[in-house]
Design a protein around this motif. Structure first.
Motif, PDB file in Angstrom:
ATOM      1  N   PRO A 171       0.796  -1.240   0.000  1.00 58.01           N
ATOM      2  CA  PRO A 171       0.000   0.000   0.000  1.00 58.01           C
ATOM      3  C   PRO A 171       0.822   1.279   0.000  1.00 58.01           C
ATOM      4  O   PRO A 171       0.320   2.330  -0.383  1.00 58.01           O
ATOM      5  CB  PRO A 171      -0.830  -0.119   1.282  1.00 58.01           C
ATOM      6  N   ARG A 172       2.082   1.216   0.424  1.00 56.86           N
ATOM      7  CA  ARG A 172       2.907   2.425   0.401  1.00 56.86           C
ATOM      8  C   ARG A 172       3.465   2.696  -0.990  1.00 56.86           C
ATOM      9  O   ARG A 172       3.991   3.775  -1.257  1.00 56.86           O
ATOM     10  CB  ARG A 172       4.053   2.312   1.405  1.00 56.86           C
ATOM     11  N   VAL A 173       3.375   1.726  -1.867  1.00 52.61           N
ATOM     12  CA  VAL A 173       3.871   1.882  -3.232  1.00 52.61           C
ATOM     13  C   VAL A 173       2.725   1.909  -4.227  1.00 52.61           C
ATOM     14  O   VAL A 173       2.714   2.686  -5.178  1.00 52.61           O
ATOM     15  CB  VAL A 173       4.852   0.744  -3.595  1.00 52.61           C
ATOM     16  N   ILE A 174       1.734   1.052  -4.020  1.00 53.92           N
ATOM     17  CA  ILE A 174       0.588   0.979  -4.920  1.00 53.92           C
ATOM     18  C   ILE A 174      -0.679   1.253  -4.122  1.00 53.92           C
ATOM     19  O   ILE A 174      -1.006   0.523  -3.198  1.00 53.92           O
ATOM     20  CB  ILE A 174       0.473  -0.404  -5.586  1.00 53.92           C
ATOM     21  N   LYS A 175      -1.360   2.309  -4.495  1.00 53.58           N
ATOM     22  CA  LYS A 175      -2.622   2.667  -3.843  1.00 53.58           C
ATOM     23  C   LYS A 175      -3.771   2.293  -4.773  1.00 53.58           C
ATOM     24  O   LYS A 175      -3.785   2.672  -5.936  1.00 53.58           O
ATOM     25  CB  LYS A 175      -2.658   4.164  -3.551  1.00 53.58           C
TER      26      LYS A 175
END
Length: 265
Positions: A171-175
């Protein structure tokens, strides 16, 4: 130079579409690229020390963008790729390694695209079959395409572990929202879509992302319909099948499915 900056910015951000780039821990500040680069390197060092794969990818994305803005001669391409490769070669986690390989491919693709409209002169002829020089600034378009295809093949060769990793795992890279996770549920499907988009412009690698994308989504109706729509690999019979037998996914996807059908059938 400006062309390379734009291409790299778009390439790195587009790597995460149809999902959104999360911009994870720090905002991308193009007004202060030196500070952005310094912060990214500090985050990268901390991420490697703690084994935080997500922060590693995020930091390298920000570092690549910052360096492209600071570099007046495009010479930073060598440093950018060297840093990504140093990390990816040591990475053993399939999901993180796949993202790093895709980041490297996108950086190379962005640099290569600068020559697409004659804005960058290639130093080598495409017919030159000798080994590619160590300096990426001296590569031919064929050199870039060969390397990029090899990186994507390496990603798709990890299809089994990538199929087990939800696209929401980083989640910190792909939202992503509910729709994104429904249509592109795993990292494998995400990779197939991004690599397919590359193929539309630049050509083929050895592993066919379309066949893999369609086959790997066959038991997931929303994801399979999405894959068919994106690759135009569907027919009137496919539409009728889902209209008659899959009411819930049909409700979700019929508008775009129907629109595509009108245009192409």
């Amino acid at each position: 130079m400006k062309r390379f900056i734009i291409n790299l910015s778009l390439a790195v951000m587009a790597m995460l579409l149809p999902l959104d780039a999360a911009g994870a821990r720090h905002a991308v500040d193009f007004n202060h690229p030196k500070q952005m680069s310094k912060t990214a390197l500090a985050d990268l060092k901390r991420a490697q020390k703690t084994g935080d794969g997500e922060m590693t990818v995020d930091a390298l994305m920000r570092y690549s963008l910052a360096q492209s803005f600071m570099d007046a001669s495009n010479s930073n391409i060598n440093d950018i790729i060297a840093r990504i490769e140093q990390v990816s070669q040591q990475e053993t986690r399939p999901g993180i390694k796949a993202l790093l390989l895709m980041l490297e491919a996108h950086v190379l693709q962005a640099y290569s695209e600068e020559g697409a409209d004659g804005l960058k002169e290639y130093y080598r002829e495409d017919q030159d079959d000798s080994p590619a020089p160590a300096d990426y600034r001296l590569w031919s378009k064929k050199d870039f395409d060969t390397k990029t295809a090899a990186l994507y093949d390496e990603v798709l060769a990890m299809q089994e572990p990538l199929a087990l990793i939800p696209v929401t795992a980083y989640p910190r890279v792909i939202k992503t929202g509910k729709m994104g996770a429904t249509l592109v549920p795993t990292l494998l499907h995400f990779a197939c879509q991004k690599i397919y988009e590359y193929h539309l412009i630049f050509g083929d690698s050895h592993i066919d992302p379309v066949a893999l994308w369609l086959e790997s989504t066959r038991d997931n109706t929303p994801a399979h319909i999405h894959a068919m729509i994106e690759t135009y690999k569907y027919s009137t019979n496919d539409y009728e099948h889902y209209r008659e037998n899959e009411p819930s996914p049909r409700f979700l996807l019929e508008p775009v499915f129907r629109d595509k059908q009108k245009k192409y059938f």
